[in-house]
Design a protein around this motif. Structure first.
Motif, PDB file in Angstrom:
ATOM      1  N   PHE A 385      -1.626   1.347  -0.134  1.00 32.92           N
ATOM      2  CA  PHE A 385      -2.220   0.322  -0.593  1.00 32.92           C
ATOM      3  C   PHE A 385      -1.811  -0.651   0.070  1.00 32.92           C
ATOM      4  O   PHE A 385      -0.018  -1.264   0.033  1.00 32.92           O
ATOM      5  CB  PHE A 385      -1.182   0.312  -2.355  1.00 32.92           C
ATOM      6  N   SER A 388      -1.642  -4.090  -2.071  1.00 34.80           N
ATOM      7  CA  SER A 388      -2.341  -3.502  -4.006  1.00 34.80           C
ATOM      8  C   SER A 388      -0.899  -3.585  -4.883  1.00 34.80           C
ATOM      9  O   SER A 388      -0.773  -3.677  -6.055  1.00 34.80           O
ATOM     10  CB  SER A 388      -3.663  -2.669  -3.640  1.00 34.80           C
ATOM     11  N   LYS A 389      -0.169  -2.794  -3.888  1.00 38.10           N
ATOM     12  CA  LYS A 389       1.319  -2.473  -4.483  1.00 38.10           C
ATOM     13  C   LYS A 389       2.549  -2.208  -3.864  1.00 38.10           C
ATOM     14  O   LYS A 389       2.530  -2.279  -3.214  1.00 38.10           O
ATOM     15  CB  LYS A 389       1.072  -0.475  -4.484  1.00 38.10           C
ATOM     16  N   LEU A 392       6.228   1.644  -4.343  1.00 40.80           N
ATOM     17  CA  LEU A 392       6.095   2.860  -4.160  1.00 40.80           C
ATOM     18  C   LEU A 392       6.589   3.900  -4.317  1.00 40.80           C
ATOM     19  O   LEU A 392       7.608   4.249  -3.802  1.00 40.80           O
ATOM     20  CB  LEU A 392       5.481   2.877  -2.631  1.00 40.80           C
ATOM     21  N   ASP A 396       3.743   8.772  -7.410  1.00 39.05           N
ATOM     22  CA  ASP A 396       2.413   8.009  -7.104  1.00 39.05           C
ATOM     23  C   ASP A 396       2.010   8.819  -6.243  1.00 39.05           C
ATOM     24  O   ASP A 396       0.600   8.872  -5.576  1.00 39.05           O
ATOM     25  CB  ASP A 396       2.290   6.384  -6.740  1.00 39.05           C
TER      26      ASP A 396
END
Length: 500
Positions: A385, A388-389, A392, A396
């Motif tokens: 990601f 987008s993230k 972390l 996840d």
């Protein structure tokens, strides 16, 4: 004391335990031999040690280097045990010619014990080094005033202050000043270097240069430096230095530099940090960090203000947070981390923050594994990601953490070889872009239209490539099992690329 008993063969390293302080008694094993330096023993402690030797069935005891001023006192204490004792005037007599470093190795063990005791200070550390090596040490403070001098007779003619000015000049010229310099004065020679602590001068150290077997060589002098520095900082008792000592200790844990759980427990008592407690680590990565523009102290202050109960460490372009897990929910803690990242980015608009965290561990020693968890979460998460993230989490990325723990499993290695390595070898030979095709298919969740559009090829061309992949790997990408195996191969490829 009689010296005729002092001339005796060396004691092999495998049999000897050298005792400098009462704390060293904990290292004794039944039927070993003991070499005892009474330097740090009171009369009562010495008597207790001799009784302890009887209980432990110590094979033989050698008393070394009794100070002249304590000779009568020690002779009286040892009189009941005299028949079981031997005496040596210098430690040099105990050197094993087949293992000349054995006594220095024991010195390091005793320095470790001394550093964890109430006797740890600069004077005692220097006295211990002098007692074993036979060399004198002179230490000046940053103001060039004398702090420690192990010489019995202290002639004032040796220009240590002038030498320290010379070391300052070397420091200004080189920017480090940590390399030692050999100084000469009449018939004496001394190695000198600047004692540095976190970029600041803490003092100046001078080792006497003697042509004897016990005089430490350049490597051994370097190994002694950290003990002298710790003792110097401990004597200073400055709050900022105490904080940095604690940070250094925690950094050594998370980097795995302390390899024994008992060693961590002992140092926890020194720094008043609870050993037990459920903790995890999160790493705040600072993208575009530039030390000349972004002040690490300001960033750490913002972190401490947001999480006053956490320990924060700064390393390169990241802030490492040791977070004690309490009653607060993970979601609430995550929201506080998001707010902190937002605050840092408002202070420094050039920075981009991203956080990776670990699972929780039961005690401080296991924080080395928590650090690896958080680092892995950060690296894999940024690859998966990239934009987008920003947070972390371990949960996840559970599958990736599971695979990293199984990376040496021969079944997974075979799976990786039959999928990714097979496609990569084919692409290198025929330039057919099969691995890229496989990666895009997985990213588009095997939607043919979306994958072919992303690749810029016709649907039929994509089907042809899928058939070629099937012929090479025996995996049917139209079946759930084939898709699962290929996805595992791609995840392993990401893990291996992140690790390298």
């Amino acid at each position: 004391m009689s010296t005729e008993e002092s001339h005796r063969p060396f004691i092999p390293k495998k049999d000897i335990r050298i005792v400098f302080t009462p704390a060293d008694l904990n290292r004794l094993t039944p039927s070993c031999s003991v070499c005892l330096f009474p330097l740090f023993f009171t009369g009562k402690e010495l008597l207790s040690a001799m009784e302890f030797f009887k209980i432990k069935e110590i094979r033989s005891t050698v008393i070394v280097n009794v100070q002249p001023e304590r000779q009568d006192e020690i002779e009286k204490i040892l009189q009941p045990f005299r028949s079981a004792l031997r005496f040596a005037s210098t430690p040099e007599e105990l050197i094993d010619p087949d293992d000349p470093d054995s006594l220095f190795d024991e010195l390091k063990e005793s320095l470790n014990n001394l550093s964890g005791s109430s006797h740890f200070n600069l004077v005692n550390t220097c006295s211990l080094v002098m007692a074993v090596t036979g060399i004198d040490l002179i230490i000046l403070g940053q103001d060039k005033r004398l702090l420690t001098d192990t010489r019995v007779n202290r002639p004032l003619s040796i220009p240590f202050q002038d030498w320290s000015v010379h070391l300052d000049n070397e420091l200004s010229f080189s920017g480090t000043g940590t390399e030692e310099i050999l100084f000469h004065h009449d018939t004496s020679r001394w190695y000198g270097y600047v004692m540095m602590s976190y970029g600041h001068v803490s003092g100046y150290v001078f080792f006497q240069a003697l042509p004897t077997n016990m005089a430490p060589d350049i490597l051994q002098r370097k190994l002694l430096r950290p003990y002298l520095l710790m003792a110097r900082i401990g004597d200073s008792r400055l709050p900022v230095q105490e904080k940095k000592k604690k940070s250094e200790f925690l950094m050594s844990i998370i980097y795995g530099l302390i390899s024994h759980r008992d060693g961590v427990k002992k140092e926890c008592d020194i720094y008043h940090i609870p050993f037990e407690g459920l903790r995890y680590i999160w790493i705040l990565k600072l993208r575009n960090f530039n030390r000349s523009v972004h002040n690490p102290d300001v960033i750490i202050h913002l972190c401490e203000k947001a999480f006053p109960d956490n320990y924060f460490l700064f390393d390169q372009e990241q802030v490492i947070s040791i977070h004690e897990k309490g009653d607060e929910s993970d979601a609430t803690a995550a929201n506080r981390v998001f707010a902190l990242m937002d605050r840092i980015e408002r202070n420094y608009p050039q920075l981009e923050c991203v956080v990776g965290n670990s699972r929780a561990y039961q005690d401080l020693f296991d924080l080395r594994m928590a650090y690896q968890d958080a680092l892995f979460s950060l690296r894999v998460g940024q690859s998966l990601f990239p934009h987008s993230k920003k947070f972390l989490t371990f949960n996840d990325l559970l599958l990736y953490h599971f695979l990293i723990g199984q990376k040496d499993n021969p079944i997974l290695q075979r799976l990786y070889n039959n999928t990714i390595l097979t496609l990569r070898k084919n692409d290198a030979e025929y330039n057919e872009n099969l691995l890229k095709t496989m990666d895009i298919l997985a990213r588009k969740e095997f939607h043919i239209s979306e994958a072919s559009e992303e690749l810029g090829i016709h649907r039929n061309t994509l089907y042809q490539r899928m058939e070629k992949i099937k012929s090479l790997t025996s995996l049917d990408l139209k079946s759930q099992e084939g898709i699962l195996v290929m996805q595992l191969g791609l995840k392993l490829d990401l893990i291996y690329s992140v690790e390298s």
